[in-house]
Design a protein around this motif. Structure first.
Motif, PDB file in Angstrom:
ATOM      1  N   THR A 455       0.842  -1.209   0.000  1.00  0.00           N
ATOM      2  CA  THR A 455       0.000   0.000   0.000  1.00  0.00           C
ATOM      3  C   THR A 455       0.876   1.258   0.000  1.00  0.00           C
ATOM      4  OG1 THR A 455      -1.493  -1.271   1.406  1.00  0.00           O
ATOM      5  CG2 THR A 455      -1.999   1.043   1.141  1.00  0.00           C
ATOM      6  N   ALA A 456       1.980   1.224   0.790  1.00  0.00           N
ATOM      7  CA  ALA A 456       2.863   2.392   0.862  1.00  0.00           C
ATOM      8  C   ALA A 456       3.493   2.680  -0.496  1.00  0.00           C
ATOM      9  CB  ALA A 456       3.941   2.160   1.918  1.00  0.00           C
ATOM     10  N   ARG A 457       3.831   1.613  -1.230  1.00  0.00           N
ATOM     11  CA  ARG A 457       4.450   1.821  -2.555  1.00  0.00           C
ATOM     12  C   ARG A 457       3.427   2.440  -3.523  1.00  0.00           C
ATOM     13  NH1 ARG A 457       5.652  -0.471  -7.612  1.00  0.00           N
ATOM     14  NH2 ARG A 457       7.803  -0.032  -8.227  1.00  0.00           N
ATOM     15  N   ALA A 458       2.198   1.970  -3.444  1.00  0.00           N
ATOM     16  CA  ALA A 458       1.153   2.542  -4.307  1.00  0.00           C
ATOM     17  C   ALA A 458       0.932   4.018  -3.950  1.00  0.00           C
ATOM     18  CB  ALA A 458      -0.141   1.758  -4.138  1.00  0.00           C
ATOM     19  N   ARG A 459       1.024   4.327  -2.652  1.00  0.00           N
ATOM     20  CA  ARG A 459       0.864   5.711  -2.189  1.00  0.00           C
ATOM     21  C   ARG A 459       1.942   6.610  -2.776  1.00  0.00           C
ATOM     22  NH1 ARG A 459      -0.301   6.789   4.227  1.00  0.00           N
ATOM     23  NH2 ARG A 459      -2.496   7.200   3.996  1.00  0.00           N
ATOM     24  N   ILE A 460       3.202   6.121  -2.707  1.00  0.00           N
ATOM     25  CA  ILE A 460       4.327   6.928  -3.194  1.00  0.00           C
ATOM     26  C   ILE A 460       4.186   7.226  -4.685  1.00  0.00           C
ATOM     27  CG2 ILE A 460       6.764   6.596  -3.830  1.00  0.00           C
ATOM     28  CD1 ILE A 460       7.445   6.144  -1.051  1.00  0.00           C
ATOM     29  N   LEU A 461       3.626   6.260  -5.410  1.00  0.00           N
ATOM     30  CA  LEU A 461       3.436   6.475  -6.852  1.00  0.00           C
ATOM     31  C   LEU A 461       2.100   7.157  -7.154  1.00  0.00           C
ATOM     32  CD1 LEU A 461       4.864   3.048  -8.035  1.00  0.00           C
ATOM     33  CD2 LEU A 461       5.988   5.246  -8.157  1.00  0.00           C
ATOM     34  N   LEU A 462       1.441   7.643  -6.084  1.00  0.00           N
ATOM     35  CA  LEU A 462       0.166   8.371  -6.184  1.00  0.00           C
ATOM     36  C   LEU A 462      -0.899   7.589  -6.957  1.00  0.00           C
ATOM     37  CD1 LEU A 462       1.396  12.042  -6.919  1.00  0.00           C
ATOM     38  CD2 LEU A 462       1.384  10.816  -4.766  1.00  0.00           C
ATOM     39  N   LYS A 463      -1.024   6.279  -6.632  1.00  0.00           N
ATOM     40  CA  LYS A 463      -2.027   5.448  -7.305  1.00  0.00           C
ATOM     41  C   LYS A 463      -3.203   5.195  -6.363  1.00  0.00           C
ATOM     42  CE  LYS A 463       0.888   2.066  -8.348  1.00  0.00           C
ATOM     43  NZ  LYS A 463       1.566   0.926  -8.997  1.00  0.00           N
ATOM     44  N   ASP A 464      -4.401   5.009  -6.959  1.00  0.00           N
ATOM     45  CA  ASP A 464      -5.581   4.729  -6.126  1.00  0.00           C
ATOM     46  C   ASP A 464      -5.702   3.246  -5.827  1.00  0.00           C
ATOM     47  OD1 ASP A 464      -6.216   7.366  -6.263  1.00  0.00           O
ATOM     48  OD2 ASP A 464      -7.427   7.136  -8.091  1.00  0.00           O
ATOM     49  N   LYS A 465      -5.003   2.420  -6.631  1.00  0.00           N
ATOM     50  CA  LYS A 465      -5.111   0.968  -6.456  1.00  0.00           C
ATOM     51  C   LYS A 465      -3.741   0.367  -6.230  1.00  0.00           C
ATOM     52  CE  LYS A 465      -9.159  -1.159  -8.367  1.00  0.00           C
ATOM     53  NZ  LYS A 465      -9.830  -1.604  -9.542  1.00  0.00           N
ATOM     54  N   VAL A 466      -3.686  -0.634  -5.353  1.00  0.00           N
ATOM     55  CA  VAL A 466      -2.435  -1.368  -5.151  1.00  0.00           C
ATOM     56  C   VAL A 466      -2.371  -2.430  -6.233  1.00  0.00           C
ATOM     57  CG1 VAL A 466      -1.108  -2.756  -3.533  1.00  0.00           C
ATOM     58  CG2 VAL A 466      -2.639  -1.002  -2.676  1.00  0.00           C
ATOM     59  N   GLU A 467      -1.403  -2.311  -7.126  1.00  0.00           N
ATOM     60  CA  GLU A 467      -1.345  -3.218  -8.267  1.00  0.00           C
ATOM     61  C   GLU A 467      -0.406  -4.391  -7.989  1.00  0.00           C
ATOM     62  OE1 GLU A 467      -0.278  -0.503 -11.325  1.00  0.00           O
ATOM     63  OE2 GLU A 467      -2.213   0.519 -11.239  1.00  0.00           O
ATOM     64  N   ALA A 468      -0.359  -5.316  -8.953  1.00  0.00           N
ATOM     65  CA  ALA A 468       0.457  -6.530  -8.785  1.00  0.00           C
ATOM     66  C   ALA A 468       1.935  -6.196  -8.607  1.00  0.00           C
ATOM     67  CB  ALA A 468       0.252  -7.441  -9.989  1.00  0.00           C
ATOM     68  N   GLU A 469       2.419  -5.162  -9.323  1.00  0.00           N
ATOM     69  CA  GLU A 469       3.858  -4.826  -9.217  1.00  0.00           C
ATOM     70  C   GLU A 469       4.205  -4.303  -7.821  1.00  0.00           C
ATOM     71  OE1 GLU A 469       5.183  -1.634 -11.658  1.00  0.00           O
ATOM     72  OE2 GLU A 469       3.541  -0.298 -11.075  1.00  0.00           O
ATOM     73  N   ASP A 470       3.237  -3.615  -7.167  1.00  0.00           N
ATOM     74  CA  ASP A 470       3.487  -3.153  -5.796  1.00  0.00           C
ATOM     75  C   ASP A 470       3.607  -4.348  -4.857  1.00  0.00           C
ATOM     76  OD1 ASP A 470       3.186  -0.508  -6.686  1.00  0.00           O
ATOM     77  OD2 ASP A 470       1.008  -0.638  -6.472  1.00  0.00           O
ATOM     78  N   ALA A 471       2.723  -5.314  -5.062  1.00  0.00           N
ATOM     79  CA  ALA A 471       2.771  -6.524  -4.226  1.00  0.00           C
ATOM     80  C   ALA A 471       4.085  -7.272  -4.455  1.00  0.00           C
ATOM     81  CB  ALA A 471       1.581  -7.420  -4.553  1.00  0.00           C
ATOM     82  N   GLU A 472       4.529  -7.334  -5.725  1.00  0.00           N
ATOM     83  CA  GLU A 472       5.797  -8.026  -6.040  1.00  0.00           C
ATOM     84  C   GLU A 472       6.975  -7.366  -5.342  1.00  0.00           C
ATOM     85  OE1 GLU A 472       6.221  -8.222 -10.269  1.00  0.00           O
ATOM     86  OE2 GLU A 472       4.606  -9.688 -10.466  1.00  0.00           O
ATOM     87  N   ARG A 473       6.955  -6.012  -5.351  1.00  0.00           N
ATOM     88  CA  ARG A 473       8.065  -5.284  -4.708  1.00  0.00           C
ATOM     89  C   ARG A 473       8.054  -5.508  -3.196  1.00  0.00           C
ATOM     90  NH1 ARG A 473      12.925  -4.112  -6.404  1.00  0.00           N
ATOM     91  NH2 ARG A 473      13.863  -2.664  -4.970  1.00  0.00           N
TER      92      ARG A 473
END
Length: 572
Positions: A455-473
């Motif tokens: 969730t924090a990675r999605a936040r940093i990239l200013l996204k509304d959804k946590v995507e698969a690449e965020d989960a992978e990271r």
């Protein structure tokens, strides 16, 4: 009238202050006295309603008098505004009526009020003192950034203007923004990209979830760095506290439990006041604690509640309170013997209680391993820092913009997408189904940690959804932590038991050791001779001769076995 900005560091309990007092004299005459200013009640010499009345006894009628709420608070200069080498100034503030309990310890406020001057009183001195002190009578309290009430306050120090918002959104559209953000964090430190990335995720944080039954799920990420001296751990902590929208830095040696959570202080007037500590002042921000291993154990234990329940409870001097401490903790420590010993598990390297270690989402071991290529890079980098030209930082984001960017990203609340959910679940189930017997690889705490990091990675990239690449990271970060700190040095396999006190290999060895001793003792518990015991331990193929001897000594130390007669042992 004046307006000052500052941080509330103390606030007293609320007490009623008399504004209109009704007296009754001995002859049952009632009269009022109105108090215009100050807290002193003038002495009475005669009845106020009948001039002919000679009574000298007056009793107060509380039910017919009028009282208002009254509270004393202490305002201290903002730490950011302090000139070097200067102690912060503070001023006492009196708060009345509807303003009481609006500002809590730890809040940054703009206070508007009238400056009053009042005489200092010294105990035991009869004469009036020539010393006076300043006090502010407050008329209005505004919260820094976020005009308005306690409910609508914001956490950022700087208000983000529309131009800055455009810059931030333009930055977020860059395809390489994530690498640029990581590169802009402490650019004066070479390498350690994984740790820098994790600290950025810690600053952004995840969203705190409140369930329907009122249960709160922690959204803050905690990180622990342990490593050799001179690996720039403290530098990263200092930089982190500087660029975070709300960050504090403390050192382990100079911190006590009261200084970290909250203390009850007695004021000059004898009123008990609550004074907020570092984790309460850093609410909705982060606290960096350096030299974490050098803190006294009883002081460190104050952090157990903060790191999981996100609150600090205090019960002292008649004050029972639970203060909010929604704080991310970034801690750094040195290993016990100066340098990290790669042949020992992390719990043997770090002098910390296991329940505290398990509360950290990520644990990094920073080791200083000589390698020609890396050492050349670091040396060149340090030499460049000392030259007039310095290092090339043109592609990086400056620290002010970085602070604004991170503050802006904290407003976004991304939700997990189906793909990210599947990725996290698949990884969790894979790690749970490790074929070795009884080996713990991940626990539900790590699963929550994965969701927070994604969730924090999605936040940093200013996204509304946590995507698969965020989960992978996020999975990659947890994996690298397990490869770093979660490997059992005896077997070379990942085993979370290492972070929870005893690795599985240790537990099974101990079990075997006790089983062999039990079988040799027999029913009437006869003493077992050392030679025979060593021979049996070696026969089991799990122990070498030296290991067996060391194990016997260790068990004696831990009082699991005792020497019943010279050279003979029994179970306790």
């Amino acid at each position: 009238m004046t307006s000052v900005s500052g941080m509330v560091v103390r606030s007293s309990e609320i007490k009623p202050l008399a504004k209109e007092i009704t007296y009754k004299c001995g002859n049952n005459h009632e009269f009022h006295i109105t108090l215009e200013k100050g807290m002193a009640v003038p002495p009475l010499f005669k009845c106020g309603s009948d001039p002919k009345c000679t009574s000298r006894e007056f009793t107060i009628q509380p039910d017919k008098s009028r009282f208002i709420d009254f509270q004393i608070a202490r305002l201290q200069e903002l730490p950011e505004d302090l000139p070097p080498g200067q102690l912060p100034h503070y001023v006492d503030v009196t708060i009345k009526q509807d303003l009481v309990d609006n500002a809590r310890p730890g809040d940054r406020i703009i206070l508007t009020g009238i400056i009053r001057i009042e005489q200092e009183y010294f105990t035991g001195v009869r004469a009036n003192s020539g010393l006076y002190r300043l006090r502010i009578d407050s008329n209005n309290v505004e919260f820094l950034t976020g005009r308005g009430t306690k409910t609508s306050r914001k956490i950022e120090r700087e208000e983000i203007s529309s131009e800055e918002e455009k810059i931030i959104k333009a930055l977020a559209k860059n395809p390489d923004i994530y690498e640029r953000l990581v590169g802009s964090f402490a650019p004066h430190i070479q390498g350690h990209n994984l740790i820098k990335e994790s600290i950025l995720l810690l600053i952004a944080g995840s969203t705190q979830r409140i369930l329907q039954d009122g249960t709160k799920i922690r959204g803050d990420i905690n990180i622990f760095l342990v490593g050799d001296p001179g690996t720039a751990k403290s530098e990263m902590l200092k930089f982190c506290a500087r660029i975070a929208p709300r960050g504090l830095y403390t050192s382990g040696r100079g911190s006590t439990a009261a200084g970290l959570t909250a203390a009850v202080v007695k004021d000059k007037s004898g009123i008990m006041m609550l004074e907020a500590g570092a984790v309460v002042l850093g609410d909705q921000g982060l606290v960096c604690i350096d030299e974490f291993d050098k803190m006294k154990p009883e002081d460190r234990s104050a952090l157990h509640e903060v790191m999981e329940q996100q609150s600090a409870s205090i019960a002292k001097g008649g004050i029972v309170a639970t203060l909010n401490a929604r704080t991310s903790i970034l801690a750094a420590a040195n290993p016990m013997y100066g340098k990290y010993d790669p042949f020992k598990n992390i719990t043997e390297n770090v002098n910390l209680p296991i329940p505290l270690l398990t509360r950290f989402d990520l644990i990094f071991v920073v080791r200083d391993i000589p390698s020609k290529e890396k050492d050349t890079r670091i040396a060149q980098h340090i030499i460049n820092l000392h030259t007039p030209t310095g290092n090339d930082t043109r592609s990086l984001i400056d620290s002010d913009t970085l602070t604004k960017y991170l503050a802006y990203s904290k407003k976004i609340n991304p939700v997990l997408s189906k793909e990210a959910e599947e990725k996290i679940l698949k990884y969790y189930m894979k790690m749970r189904n490790v074929d070795s017997e009884d080996m713990i690889t991940v626990t539900p705490r790590q699963l929550e940690g994965l969701i927070r990091l994604a969730t924090a990675r999605a936040r940093i990239l200013l996204k509304d959804k946590v995507e698969a690449e965020d989960a992978e990271r996020a999975i990659f970060l947890i994996e690298s932590m397990l490869q770093d700190a979660g490997v059992d040095v005896n077997t070379g396999k990942v085993d979370l038991g290492v972070l929870q006190g005893r690795a599985h290999s240790e537990v099974s060895k101990m079990q075997l050791f006790m089983d062999i001793l039990r079988s040799l003792e027999g029913e009437p518990k006869t003493p077992v001779e050392e030679k025979l015991f060593l021979k049996e331990l070696e026969k089991s193929t799990k122990f070498t001769a030296d290991e067996a001897r060391n194990y016997i000594r260790r068990m004696l130390r831990e009082a699991s076995i005792y020497e019943s007669k010279p050279g003979h042992y029994n179970r306790v």
